[in-house]
Design a protein around this motif. Sequence first.
Motif, PDB file in Angstrom:
ATOM      1  N   LEU A 228       0.913  -1.519   0.158  1.00 37.95           N
ATOM      2  CA  LEU A 228      -0.020  -0.025  -0.051  1.00 37.95           C
ATOM      3  C   LEU A 228       0.723   1.170   0.093  1.00 37.95           C
ATOM      4  O   LEU A 228       2.010   1.069   0.772  1.00 37.95           O
ATOM      5  N   SER A 229       0.298   2.416  -0.542  1.00 38.94           N
ATOM      6  CA  SER A 229       1.199   3.479  -0.486  1.00 38.94           C
ATOM      7  C   SER A 229       0.651   3.924   0.950  1.00 38.94           C
ATOM      8  O   SER A 229      -0.171   3.522   2.000  1.00 38.94           O
ATOM      9  N   PRO A 230       1.420   5.192   1.648  1.00 32.31           N
ATOM     10  CA  PRO A 230       1.009   5.343   3.293  1.00 32.31           C
ATOM     11  C   PRO A 230       0.139   6.021   3.257  1.00 32.31           C
ATOM     12  O   PRO A 230      -0.805   5.523   3.736  1.00 32.31           O
ATOM     13  N   ILE A 231      -0.706   7.354   2.260  1.00 34.29           N
ATOM     14  CA  ILE A 231      -2.041   7.319   2.508  1.00 34.29           C
ATOM     15  C   ILE A 231      -3.370   6.468   2.551  1.00 34.29           C
ATOM     16  O   ILE A 231      -4.308   6.373   2.773  1.00 34.29           O
ATOM     17  N   GLN A 232      -2.785   5.356   1.561  1.00 31.30           N
ATOM     18  CA  GLN A 232      -3.659   3.875   2.031  1.00 31.30           C
ATOM     19  C   GLN A 232      -4.032   3.814   2.877  1.00 31.30           C
ATOM     20  O   GLN A 232      -4.873   3.230   3.158  1.00 31.30           O
ATOM     21  N   PHE A 233      -3.064   3.464   4.011  1.00 26.70           N
ATOM     22  CA  PHE A 233      -2.858   2.241   4.487  1.00 26.70           C
ATOM     23  C   PHE A 233      -2.773   2.892   5.954  1.00 26.70           C
ATOM     24  O   PHE A 233      -3.830   2.172   6.320  1.00 26.70           O
ATOM     25  N   GLN A 234      -2.913   4.459   5.641  1.00 27.07           N
ATOM     26  CA  GLN A 234      -3.731   5.090   6.934  1.00 27.07           C
ATOM     27  C   GLN A 234      -5.346   5.160   6.803  1.00 27.07           C
ATOM     28  O   GLN A 234      -5.888   5.120   8.084  1.00 27.07           O
ATOM     29  N   LYS A 235      -5.545   4.910   5.482  1.00 27.65           N
ATOM     30  CA  LYS A 235      -6.983   4.556   5.227  1.00 27.65           C
ATOM     31  C   LYS A 235      -8.053   3.599   5.734  1.00 27.65           C
ATOM     32  O   LYS A 235      -8.174   4.004   6.059  1.00 27.65           O
ATOM     33  N   GLN A 236      -7.170   2.718   5.485  1.00 24.05           N
ATOM     34  CA  GLN A 236      -7.478   1.198   5.776  1.00 24.05           C
ATOM     35  C   GLN A 236      -7.708   1.165   7.451  1.00 24.05           C
ATOM     36  O   GLN A 236      -8.041   0.546   8.054  1.00 24.05           O
ATOM     37  N   LEU A 237      -6.218   1.483   8.097  1.00 21.64           N
ATOM     38  CA  LEU A 237      -6.124   1.343   9.643  1.00 21.64           C
ATOM     39  C   LEU A 237      -7.747   2.575   9.895  1.00 21.64           C
ATOM     40  O   LEU A 237      -8.470   1.586  10.773  1.00 21.64           O
ATOM     41  N   ARG A 238      -7.884   3.188   9.610  1.00 18.97           N
ATOM     42  CA  ARG A 238      -8.776   4.588   9.817  1.00 18.97           C
ATOM     43  C   ARG A 238     -10.316   3.846   9.763  1.00 18.97           C
ATOM     44  O   ARG A 238     -11.290   3.706  10.736  1.00 18.97           O
ATOM     45  N   LEU A 239     -10.719   3.450   8.838  1.00 24.17           N
ATOM     46  CA  LEU A 239     -11.532   2.542   8.224  1.00 24.17           C
ATOM     47  C   LEU A 239     -11.834   1.086   9.191  1.00 24.17           C
ATOM     48  O   LEU A 239     -12.990   1.192   9.417  1.00 24.17           O
ATOM     49  N   LEU A 240     -10.860   0.731   9.608  1.00 24.02           N
ATOM     50  CA  LEU A 240     -11.127  -0.557  10.040  1.00 24.02           C
ATOM     51  C   LEU A 240     -11.158  -0.261  11.850  1.00 24.02           C
ATOM     52  O   LEU A 240     -12.144  -0.702  12.268  1.00 24.02           O
ATOM     53  N   GLU A 241     -10.730   0.696  11.821  1.00 19.88           N
ATOM     54  CA  GLU A 241     -11.334   1.329  13.465  1.00 19.88           C
ATOM     55  C   GLU A 241     -12.655   1.978  13.425  1.00 19.88           C
ATOM     56  O   GLU A 241     -13.157   1.796  14.517  1.00 19.88           O
ATOM     57  N   ALA A 242     -12.737   2.602  12.345  1.00 20.93           N
ATOM     58  CA  ALA A 242     -14.038   2.869  12.769  1.00 20.93           C
ATOM     59  C   ALA A 242     -15.014   1.910  12.233  1.00 20.93           C
ATOM     60  O   ALA A 242     -16.236   2.107  13.176  1.00 20.93           O
ATOM     61  N   ARG A 243     -15.648   1.179  11.778  1.00 23.55           N
ATOM     62  CA  ARG A 243     -15.570   0.270  11.891  1.00 23.55           C
ATOM     63  C   ARG A 243     -16.681  -0.479  12.964  1.00 23.55           C
ATOM     64  O   ARG A 243     -17.233  -0.917  13.802  1.00 23.55           O
TER      65      ARG A 243
END
Length: 295
Positions: A228-243
């Motif tokens: 993943l790119s750094p931005i994609q990595f951050q985005k997916q961590l955020r989505l997992l936490e939000a879930r």
Amino acid sequence: MNKIMDEIIDLMNYAGTRPIATEVPGLSMIKGDIPAHQLAALYEPMIGFTVQGTKILSIGERSITLGGPSYYVLPVHVPATARVYPDPNGGPYMSLGLALNQNVLQSLLRDLPENLIPTSSEPFAACEIDIEFMEAWLRLLRLTKTTRDIPALAPAYEREILYRVLMGPQGWYLRQLGMQESNFSKISQIVKWFRDHFMSPIDVGEMASKSGMAINTFHRQFKSATGLSPIQFQKQLRLLEARNLIAFEGYTVAGAAYQVGYQSASQFNREYSRFFGLSPARDTEKLRLIESARD
């Protein structure tokens, strides 16, 4: 080999659809029809052994089929989604995981001649497991039945497993991870920082500078390590936490979006639906019902 596999499967009989940490440090097991939502997670650095059945692991734009018996290496933390399927003969999906201990890895690398360790690696994929490697896993797994032997023998069996991975097609990743000054090792440290600070704004240029790399090099090395790119990595961590916040912590969809760092609820909804396949409200309601039925 069939006899070895039969014993491994027998020793894993008490595993279930949630990961079980055994008394052997770092060794875990899981089996059965594991819900897809549980498999969407931040995966820890590990060596995975798919005993039987198949896992399809998706990291970024890549989907990798991990059919048993085979092994794979995740050298750094990485957000991913997955699905598992039983064996064609009807046996349940079963897998073992051994957490990567960087201290053990570095000690092993110090004991090996430099010219013995591979300097290149194949792309991330399922790796064929031979009888010697399978026997090493079996010896480690047997310790769950003779726990008094764990302090004396587990470190030796763990080193053997790491050694056989080092000598295999994914060995380069472990070699780079164990070398403190390698770019890969530096990316691993950045990934650890991401894990704790994913809600904060990120400055890729600053991260690259701290790692001693040009921005283009940093991007390339980060994607090589994580998919993943750094931005994609951050985005997916955020989505997992939000879930998790919506499903189990009582947050509204908008509240969770803002909590993890989104400024636009509509953008959050779009990206959540793309990543998980359902809208936040529908997905988390389904998740709560599944967990309620399991409990």
